[in-house]
Write an enzyme that holds these catalytic residues in place. Structure first.
Site, PDB file in Angstrom:
ATOM      1  N   ASP A  91      37.857   3.105 -13.337  1.00 51.70           N
ATOM      2  CA  ASP A  91      36.888   2.092 -12.899  1.00 51.70           C
ATOM      3  C   ASP A  91      35.647   2.060 -13.778  1.00 51.70           C
ATOM      4  O   ASP A  91      34.628   1.468 -13.415  1.00 51.70           O
ATOM      5  CB  ASP A  91      36.476   2.341 -11.445  1.00 51.70           C
ATOM      6  CG  ASP A  91      35.884   3.730 -11.219  1.00 51.70           C
ATOM      7  OD1 ASP A  91      35.747   4.493 -12.191  1.00 51.70           O
ATOM      8  OD2 ASP A  91      35.566   4.045 -10.062  1.00 51.70           O
ATOM      9  N   LYS A 116      14.561  -0.976 -11.087  1.00 53.83           N
ATOM     10  CA  LYS A 116      15.801  -0.231 -11.377  1.00 53.83           C
ATOM     11  C   LYS A 116      15.806   0.376 -12.783  1.00 53.83           C
ATOM     12  O   LYS A 116      16.674   0.059 -13.607  1.00 53.83           O
ATOM     13  CB  LYS A 116      17.018  -1.125 -11.180  1.00 53.83           C
ATOM     14  CG  LYS A 116      17.184  -1.621  -9.763  1.00 53.83           C
ATOM     15  CD  LYS A 116      18.422  -2.479  -9.607  1.00 53.83           C
ATOM     16  CE  LYS A 116      18.575  -2.974  -8.182  1.00 53.83           C
ATOM     17  NZ  LYS A 116      19.750  -3.836  -7.995  1.00 53.83           N
TER      18      LYS A 116
END
Length: 228
Positions: free
Chosen positions: A109, A153
């Site tokens: 992934d 972030k």
């Protein structure tokens, strides 16, 4: 060199997209995660792939067989009848890899452009790629009781995380569990013995596709950092 793709997980957090396919076949920016990975490995001359599969393995095998010639790869599939964990799944292909040179392993992934050729196992049994942690939240900076700024972030350069990309020596097969994760069972033992290296990659693209939001954000990012 062989590339081993850990592709046996259920991808529960990506349902309903994973109801009919395994996680590595989820499309990001018009291509399955798996294809992005194959294209990146091929840039470094890797064309032999071993897929450690379980959930919906038939769908993954069908996709690979249809695209094997187009991508110019050779493929081998190891199928788990029951979940073995990353360590157990890797141990299952011992006969293929134990007499070979070092090999690279990646989670199914992960999309990244990091240069794994910078990793080696000359003085270790395994080497882990490390990348800086990107905060999932915005950061508020303060001075005493006053807010001075906001950082949306940010990448936390002083905090490194496991990128899910490993360069591994065949010596590791003597240390793998029959069932269990390599990250929880084998790597801690290697670290204690001084046989586990970590290579820091700071100026690279790296993303683990775990949620629908990851798909959305990575679809806008990938074409800028990874070219086919």
């Amino acid at each position: 060199m062989h590339a081993v793709i850990l592709a046996g997980g259920y991808g529960k957090r990506l349902r309903p997209l994973t109801d009919d396919k395994p996680k590595p076949l989820i499309e990001v920016a018009g291509k399955p995660i798996l294809e992005w990975q194959i294209l990146h490995f091929k840039k470094f001359g890797v064309s032999s792939f071993i897929f450690l599969t379980g959930y919906k393995w038939e769908v993954l095998a069908e996709w690979v067989s249809k695209n094997e010639k187009r991508l110019g790869i050779s493929a081998y599939f190891s199928i788990e009848e029951e979940p073995l964990g990353t360590g157990g799944a890797l141990k299952k292909v011992k006969d293929i890899l134990s007499n070979k040179n070092e090999f690279v392993v990646t989670n199914g992934d992960v999309v990244t452009n990091l240069d794994f050729s910078k990793m080696d196992v000359k003085e270790s049994v395994a080497t882990i790629a490390l990348v800086p942690l990107k905060s999932p939240y915005g950061i508020v900076e303060t001075r005493d009781d006053l807010i001075t700024s906001f950082r949306e972030k940010p990448v936390l350069e002083n905090y490194m995380i496991n990128a899910g990309v490993y360069m591994i020596s065949p010596k590791i097969f003597d240390l793998l569990p029959d069932k269990g994760d390599i990250e929880k069972s084998t790597f801690p033992k290697l670290a204690e013995a001084g046989q586990l290296k970590g290579i820091k990659f700071k100026d690279v693209y790296w993303r683990s596709i775990d949620t629908l939001k990851d798909i959305e954000e990575a679809s806008g990012e990938l074409p800028q950092f990874i070219t086919s």
